[in-house]
Motif scaffolding. Structure first.
Motif, PDB file in Angstrom:
ATOM      1  N   SER A 152       7.109   8.714  11.038  1.00 59.22           N
ATOM      2  CA  SER A 152       6.640   9.702  10.066  1.00 59.22           C
ATOM      3  C   SER A 152       7.301   9.486   8.713  1.00 59.22           C
ATOM      4  N   PHE A 153       6.474   9.438   7.645  1.00 56.16           N
ATOM      5  CA  PHE A 153       6.965   9.345   6.270  1.00 56.16           C
ATOM      6  C   PHE A 153       6.630  10.655   5.552  1.00 56.16           C
ATOM      7  N   LYS A 154       7.650  11.475   5.384  1.00 52.79           N
ATOM      8  CA  LYS A 154       7.446  12.802   4.795  1.00 52.79           C
ATOM      9  C   LYS A 154       6.975  12.740   3.349  1.00 52.79           C
ATOM     10  N   ASN A 155       7.499  11.795   2.565  1.00 49.52           N
ATOM     11  CA  ASN A 155       7.154  11.722   1.144  1.00 49.52           C
ATOM     12  C   ASN A 155       5.863  10.947   0.876  1.00 49.52           C
ATOM     13  N   ALA A 156       5.170  10.552   1.945  1.00 53.74           N
ATOM     14  CA  ALA A 156       3.857   9.921   1.798  1.00 53.74           C
ATOM     15  C   ALA A 156       2.793  10.666   2.609  1.00 53.74           C
TER      16      ALA A 156
ATOM     17  N   SER B  66      15.227   4.612 -13.706  1.00 50.41           N
ATOM     18  CA  SER B  66      16.289   3.674 -13.320  1.00 50.41           C
ATOM     19  C   SER B  66      16.996   4.129 -12.049  1.00 50.41           C
ATOM     20  N   ASP B  67      16.701   5.349 -11.573  1.00 50.37           N
ATOM     21  CA  ASP B  67      17.281   5.862 -10.327  1.00 50.37           C
ATOM     22  C   ASP B  67      16.496   5.334  -9.126  1.00 50.37           C
ATOM     23  N   MET B  68      17.183   5.179  -8.015  1.00 48.45           N
ATOM     24  CA  MET B  68      16.510   4.751  -6.793  1.00 48.45           C
ATOM     25  C   MET B  68      15.516   5.810  -6.340  1.00 48.45           C
ATOM     26  N   GLN B  69      14.328   5.394  -5.945  1.00 48.09           N
ATOM     27  CA  GLN B  69      13.268   6.311  -5.543  1.00 48.09           C
ATOM     28  C   GLN B  69      13.114   6.358  -4.022  1.00 48.09           C
ATOM     29  N   ASN B  70      13.201   7.572  -3.477  1.00 45.50           N
ATOM     30  CA  ASN B  70      13.038   7.801  -2.044  1.00 45.50           C
ATOM     31  C   ASN B  70      11.547   8.016  -1.774  1.00 45.50           C
ATOM     32  N   TYR B  71      10.789   6.950  -1.848  1.00 44.21           N
ATOM     33  CA  TYR B  71       9.334   7.076  -1.903  1.00 44.21           C
ATOM     34  C   TYR B  71       8.660   7.363  -0.561  1.00 44.21           C
ATOM     35  N   LEU B  72       9.378   7.193   0.553  1.00 45.08           N
ATOM     36  CA  LEU B  72       8.787   7.438   1.864  1.00 45.08           C
ATOM     37  C   LEU B  72       9.494   8.545   2.644  1.00 45.08           C
ATOM     38  N   SER B  73      10.804   8.471   2.795  1.00 42.79           N
ATOM     39  CA  SER B  73      11.624   9.477   3.494  1.00 42.79           C
ATOM     40  C   SER B  73      11.215   9.641   4.959  1.00 42.79           C
ATOM     41  N   PRO B  74      11.721   8.798   5.854  1.00 45.51           N
ATOM     42  CA  PRO B  74      11.400   8.935   7.282  1.00 45.51           C
ATOM     43  C   PRO B  74      11.917  10.252   7.837  1.00 45.51           C
ATOM     44  N   SER B  75      11.058  10.964   8.564  1.00 49.75           N
ATOM     45  CA  SER B  75      11.456  12.275   9.086  1.00 49.75           C
ATOM     46  C   SER B  75      11.443  12.352  10.605  1.00 49.75           C
ATOM     47  N   ALA B  76      10.850  11.381  11.283  1.00 47.48           N
ATOM     48  CA  ALA B  76      10.831  11.377  12.755  1.00 47.48           C
ATOM     49  C   ALA B  76      10.253  10.061  13.246  1.00 47.48           C
ATOM     50  N   MET B  77      10.569   9.732  14.498  1.00 48.65           N
ATOM     51  CA  MET B  77       9.948   8.572  15.148  1.00 48.65           C
ATOM     52  C   MET B  77       9.805   8.865  16.632  1.00 48.65           C
TER      53      MET B  77
ATOM     54  N   ARG C 204       0.823  -1.211   0.000  1.00 51.31           N
ATOM     55  CA  ARG C 204       0.000   0.000   0.000  1.00 51.31           C
ATOM     56  C   ARG C 204       0.857   1.261   0.000  1.00 51.31           C
ATOM     57  N   LEU C 205       2.059   1.166   0.542  1.00 53.13           N
ATOM     58  CA  LEU C 205       2.883   2.361   0.696  1.00 53.13           C
ATOM     59  C   LEU C 205       3.453   2.861  -0.634  1.00 53.13           C
ATOM     60  N   TYR C 206       3.517   2.006  -1.662  1.00 54.76           N
ATOM     61  CA  TYR C 206       3.974   2.478  -2.976  1.00 54.76           C
ATOM     62  C   TYR C 206       3.009   3.518  -3.527  1.00 54.76           C
ATOM     63  N   SER C 207       1.725   3.212  -3.483  1.00 58.34           N
ATOM     64  CA  SER C 207       0.725   4.144  -4.013  1.00 58.34           C
ATOM     65  C   SER C 207       0.452   5.298  -3.055  1.00 58.34           C
ATOM     66  N   ALA C 208       0.807   5.134  -1.771  1.00 59.40           N
ATOM     67  CA  ALA C 208       0.625   6.222  -0.802  1.00 59.40           C
ATOM     68  C   ALA C 208       1.630   7.340  -1.016  1.00 59.40           C
ATOM     69  N   SER C 209       2.746   7.034  -1.661  1.00 62.78           N
ATOM     70  CA  SER C 209       3.805   8.024  -1.872  1.00 62.78           C
ATOM     71  C   SER C 209       3.321   9.180  -2.744  1.00 62.78           C
ATOM     72  N   VAL C 210       3.728  10.406  -2.366  1.00 63.18           N
ATOM     73  CA  VAL C 210       3.378  11.595  -3.152  1.00 63.18           C
ATOM     74  C   VAL C 210       4.617  12.267  -3.730  1.00 63.18           C
ATOM     75  N   SER C 211       5.791  11.773  -3.393  1.00 60.91           N
ATOM     76  CA  SER C 211       7.043  12.351  -3.893  1.00 60.91           C
ATOM     77  C   SER C 211       8.098  11.247  -3.926  1.00 60.91           C
ATOM     78  N   GLY C 212       9.052  11.367  -4.856  1.00 57.40           N
ATOM     79  CA  GLY C 212      10.080  10.349  -4.978  1.00 57.40           C
ATOM     80  C   GLY C 212       9.518   9.031  -5.437  1.00 57.40           C
ATOM     81  N   ASN C 213       8.542   9.074  -6.357  1.00 59.19           N
ATOM     82  CA  ASN C 213       7.847   7.843  -6.735  1.00 59.19           C
ATOM     83  C   ASN C 213       7.759   7.643  -8.245  1.00 59.19           C
ATOM     84  N   ASP C 214       8.804   8.055  -8.972  1.00 54.30           N
ATOM     85  CA  ASP C 214       8.853   7.760 -10.409  1.00 54.30           C
ATOM     86  C   ASP C 214       9.396   6.338 -10.566  1.00 54.30           C
ATOM     87  N   TYR C 215       8.487   5.381 -10.483  1.00 55.13           N
ATOM     88  CA  TYR C 215       8.898   3.982 -10.495  1.00 55.13           C
ATOM     89  C   TYR C 215       9.318   3.498 -11.875  1.00 55.13           C
ATOM     90  N   THR C 216       9.188   4.374 -12.887  1.00 53.15           N
ATOM     91  CA  THR C 216       9.672   4.028 -14.229  1.00 53.15           C
ATOM     92  C   THR C 216      11.122   4.426 -14.420  1.00 53.15           C
TER      93      THR C 216
END
Length: 489
Positions: free
Chosen positions: A349-353, A326-337, A312-324
């Motif tokens: 906390s996932f900043k990019n989702a 070849s670069d690694m995608q920072n699709y979640l980016s933890p910002s705090a715990m 579910r977290l792949y589609s939850a991402s709003v940034s860093g989610n160009d899954y097409t």
């Protein structure tokens, strides 16, 4: 007396004389007659190195790390002579406990170095010139502390509720590449601890600008470092933990602990996706920065949770989610715990989702998702947060979520999966905030700029009486500001 006895007595006499002469020579050899101007004094102050040239007398230098109370001074190197710290003689290789009554511009630690030739006096500032000059008005919550980490300098400090510094670590940015982040207080089953991240400038951050890999340092309630030299890192789940050796670098945005030997670290790891949901465009070898949350016990890893285990977290991402790409995608980016004090489970906390997730601290299972596209609490669009940089939690479980232009304060009814309460306040420049009094609606805010910490009302235009404000003469860029109540009122 026969000739043999005379020879024996003479031999014994000569031996005694030789022993005395050798003893005198050795004693003289141990007395350093070299001028002090050719020496350097090497110290460790609370584990941080200090080198002071003895070329000049009456030199004043900064202490790298001090606290109000007992501080550990270790003399590492000075050949010969004596070293006295605040009147206490400390031998080379020995450690002395030196009490500092206050951290202030007026208070100094006096170090005297002497040999048979001459002597030197060194003054160690208790209030380092690398620290900001603070001005405090008002008064904070009783028994509260404010933990501040600067963003672009290796400087961090802890203030009491009167705005007085009670501990700091301040190093010259010109002399070290090290930086610190996420100074926190942990009130755990085994006592109160403090921790901070030492960011390793040579560690691979995978091209993620706000990923801060390094090691975690833990201190006890008296600010004495109790971790091994390597600090807390991540470990191989298949091997026993060796606390004296470094494992894998962990993220400087997220760390928690239930006890000294029950810790939680977060790190990112390049991972090829094998469970991308249908309907999301991707390539065969899509690679993401998977978020790995690890629970380490006394001797082994208890469990690991990997973000790629929940599709579910792949589609939850709003940034860093160009899954097409070849670069690694920072699709979640933890910002705090943070750890929820109500049930001791973890909120990450996932900043990019634009969301928070709760992880069971015993099993590593994902319990719920709050906010973003995968929200399970029925948040209205106006109640959702985005790009959150910090999350803090009050003793009653109230969450304070900081983002670029506002702070959201909410409490959850987790069983019913709905909000129990919700408030927000428009703010600019905040790097962290916490509801320090949820009943009266008092919010503590940390900011970059000339005003570093201030308490504000969460009510509708209600003014606080004598609110706390801590400012500085020169604007500072802060990485984090955290409030902690050391004991209940």
């Amino acid at each position: 007396m026969d000739r043999n006895k005379k020879l024996l007595i003479a031999a014994c006499t000569v031996s005694v004389i030789l022993i005395i002469v050798v003893g005198i020579l050795l004693a003289m050899a141990g007395r350093d007659k070299t001028p002090l101007s050719q020496h350097t004094l090497h110290l460790k102050v609370n584990g941080s190195d200090v080198e002071v040239s003895l070329k000049k007398d009456n030199v004043t230098v900064n202490a790298p790390c001090l606290s109000v109370g007992k501080n550990q001074f270790e003399v590492l190197g000075y050949p010969g002579g004596t070293v006295q710290i605040n009147g206490k003689t400390v031998k080379v290789g020995s450690t002395a406990s030196i009490t500092v009554d206050s951290i202030s511009s007026e208070n100094q630690v006096e170090i005297k170095v002497s040999n048979v030739k001459d002597s030197r006096t060194i003054k160690l500032r208790t209030y380092s010139t690398l620290l900001p000059k603070l001005r405090t008005i008002g008064k904070g919550v009783r028994n509260g502390q404010y933990l501040v980490t600067e963003a672009d300098r290796p400087v961090m400090y802890i203030l009491d509720n009167n705005g007085e510094i009670i501990w700091y670590k301040a190093l010259s940015a010109k002399k070290t590449k090290l930086r610190f982040s996420d100074l926190k207080c942990h009130q755990t089953e085994s006592g109160t601890y403090y921790s901070y991240q030492v960011i390793n400038p040579d560690a691979d951050n995978f091209g993620i600008s706000d990923y801060r890999p390094g090691a975690r340092v833990i201190m006890d309630h008296n600010f004495k470092v109790i971790t091994e030299d390597a600090g807390v890192t991540a470990y191989n789940p298949k091997k026993d933990i060796d606390w004296s050796q470094a494992g894998t670098a962990v993220d400087g945005n997220a760390f928690e602990m239930l006890s000294l030997h029950n810790t939680f670290t977060v790190r990112c790891s390049p991972t090829r996706v094998v469970n991308m949901p249908d309907g999301i465009k991707s390539q065969k070898n899509t690679t993401v920065a998977a978020v790995i949350l690890q629970n380490a016990g006394r001797s082994s890893v208890n469990w690991e949770w990997k973000s790629t285990s929940d599709s579910r977290l792949y589609s939850a991402s709003v940034s860093g989610n160009d899954y097409t790409s070849s670069d690694m995608q920072n699709y979640l980016s933890p910002s705090a715990m943070v750890m929820d004090p109500q049930d001791h489970n973890l909120i990450l906390s996932f900043k990019n989702a634009d969301c928070l997730v709760k992880i069971n601290s015993d099993t590593g299972k994902l319990m719920w998702i709050l906010g973003g596209k995968a929200d399970e609490f029925g948040l209205k669009d106006s109640q959702k947060f985005s790009g959150q940089t910090d999350v803090q939690v009050a003793s009653d479980g109230t969450l304070t979520i900081t983002q670029a232009d506002k702070v959201t304060v909410l409490k959850l009814d987790e069983k019913a999966r709905k909000l129990a309460s919700y408030k927000e306040k428009s703010l600019s420049g905040a790097v962290g905030a916490n509801a320090v009094n949820t009943q009266n609606g008092v919010l503590c805010v940390g900011k970059s700029g000339k005003v570093l910490i201030e308490e504000e009302s969460l009510g509708d235009g209600d003014d606080l009486k004598n609110p706390l404000q801590i400012s500085t003469t020169h604007a500072r860029s802060l990485a984090s500001v955290r409030f902690v109540r050391i004991e209940d009122d």
